[in-house]
Design a protein around this motif. Structure first.
Motif, short mmCIF file in Angstrom:
data_model
loop_
_atom_site.label_atom_id
_atom_site.label_comp_id
_atom_site.label_asym_id
_atom_site.label_seq_id
_atom_site.Cartn_x
_atom_site.Cartn_y
_atom_site.Cartn_z
N GLU A 3 0.83 -1.20 0.00
CA GLU A 3 0.00 0.00 0.00
C GLU A 3 0.86 1.25 0.00
O GLU A 3 0.48 2.28 -0.55
CB GLU A 3 -0.91 0.00 1.23
N LYS A 108 0.83 1.23 -4.10
CA LYS A 108 -0.33 2.10 -4.28
C LYS A 108 0.01 3.55 -3.95
O LYS A 108 -0.67 4.48 -4.41
CB LYS A 108 -1.49 1.60 -3.42
N VAL A 311 -4.63 6.23 -0.62
CA VAL A 311 -4.85 4.80 -0.85
C VAL A 311 -6.26 4.40 -0.44
O VAL A 311 -6.95 3.66 -1.17
CB VAL A 311 -3.80 3.97 -0.07
N GLU A 314 -8.82 5.54 -2.91
CA GLU A 314 -8.77 4.70 -4.12
C GLU A 314 -9.55 3.41 -3.89
O GLU A 314 -10.24 2.93 -4.79
CB GLU A 314 -7.31 4.39 -4.49
N LYS A 315 -9.43 2.86 -2.69
CA LYS A 315 -10.16 1.62 -2.37
C LYS A 315 -11.67 1.84 -2.44
O LYS A 315 -12.43 1.01 -2.94
CB LYS A 315 -9.78 1.14 -0.96
#
Length: 318
Positions: A3, A108, A311, A314-315
């Motif tokens: 990540e 990520k 991150v 984005e998830k």
């Protein structure tokens, strides 16, 4: 895939990784080129760290140790003795080390925390010979405090940055004679407390508006010629005087280590922890040179939080 990959295991990298963990990231890797975490703090054995962040006075290793202990409460991974060779805008880190040989590591998010380097002799344009006995102040600091090697006995320091001031005191305490600290500007470059504690307290002369205009010596430094400079920082004729010495330490400025993002075409704004590449952040002395490490920590924690937010958002969109 990680990540977050943090490049640099010094004060900025440690705080950034911890900040990202605190804010929810779990697959985090720190890549550090030295054999242990801590960065430049490991050789800074003097006190004066932590007054703002920890509200107490610590040595450099003690300050780093606080964050290393925090990391030990997490599952953050480290790759020591490993060099980051390249990064890409798509957040791939090319690294080489004993742990995994040569590897291309996707992430990520990436935080750049490579710190800074000292301005070397080649960039200063000082006339004269190039004998042994010329060191950057940080190199001399590492030699004494980590390697156990004494760089010289009669010392002239060029520049009054904090590392140079601290080394004036350190060399004196180790038995060397520091003959002069020479500063081209009309005022010292380092913190006032270091001017007082490292020069005044040891009766080391500080020559403001002066510079070294010639280095003399065959195999080893023999003399440094010091001259007064005018308001344009040009040497004033007839003001030069020779100082017999065997060592010159350079404390003439620090330069952020930004070769990796520059090579990748990633642009940096010294006022912003975000770079021009989405998901790539930068903090600490790689972004801009800070006066005290406490400010590096605060900024790096923000960078870690920013990487975590990137991150995790984005998830959500996935």
């Amino acid at each position: 895939m990680h990540e977050l990959i943090v490049i640099g295991g010094g004060p900025a990298g440690l705080a950034a990784a911890y900040g990202a963990w605190r804010d929810g990231l779990r697959k985090i890797l720190i890549i550090e080129r030295d054999k242990e975490l801590g960065g430049i703090l490991n050789q800074c054995i003097h006190t004066g760290f932590g007054l703002e962040y920890f509200k107490e006075e610590l040595t450099g290793p003690e300050y780093a140790g606080r964050f290393i202990k925090l990391l030990q409460t997490t599952q953050i991974e480290t790759a020591l003795d490993t060099m980051a060779l390249k990064i890409t805008r798509s957040r791939e880190v090319h690294a080489s080390g004993k742990q995994f040989g040569y590897a291309v590591l996707p992430a990520k998010s990436v935080i750049l925390a490579m710190g800074c380097r000292e301005r070397a002799l080649g960039s200063l344009g000082i006339p004269g010979t190039r004998p042994a006995g010329i060191f950057t102040a940080g190199t001399a600091q590492r030699y004494i405090n980590i390697e156990g090697f004494m760089p010289g006995k009669r010392v002239v320091i060029l520049g009054s940055g904090d590392v140079g001031l601290i080394m004036a005191r350190r060399m004196t305490l180790e038995g060397a004679e520091v003959l002069a600290c020479v500063e081209i500007m009309p005022k010292p470059g380092g913190l006032l407390r270091n001017v007082v504690q490292c020069l005044h307290d040891f009766n080391i002369p500080l020559y403001l508006s002066h510079t070294i205009t010639e280095i003399r010596g065959s195999k080893r430094v023999e003399q440094a010629v010091v001259s007064k400079v005018d308001e344009k920082r040009q040497a004033v004729k007839g003001t030069g005087f020779a100082v017999d010495c065997d060592t010159i330490l350079l404390s003439a400025g620090l330069i952020p280590e930004i070769e990796l993002p520059t090579a990748a075409g990633i642009k940096i704004d010294p006022k912003n922890i975000e770079t021009s590449a989405p998901g790539v952040f930068i903090c600490g002395n790689a972004l801009r040179v800070h006066d005290i490490v406490d400010n590096v920590t605060t900024e790096a924690l923000r960078a870690g939080s920013a990487a975590a937010a990137f991150v995790l958002s984005e998830k959500i969109h996935d």
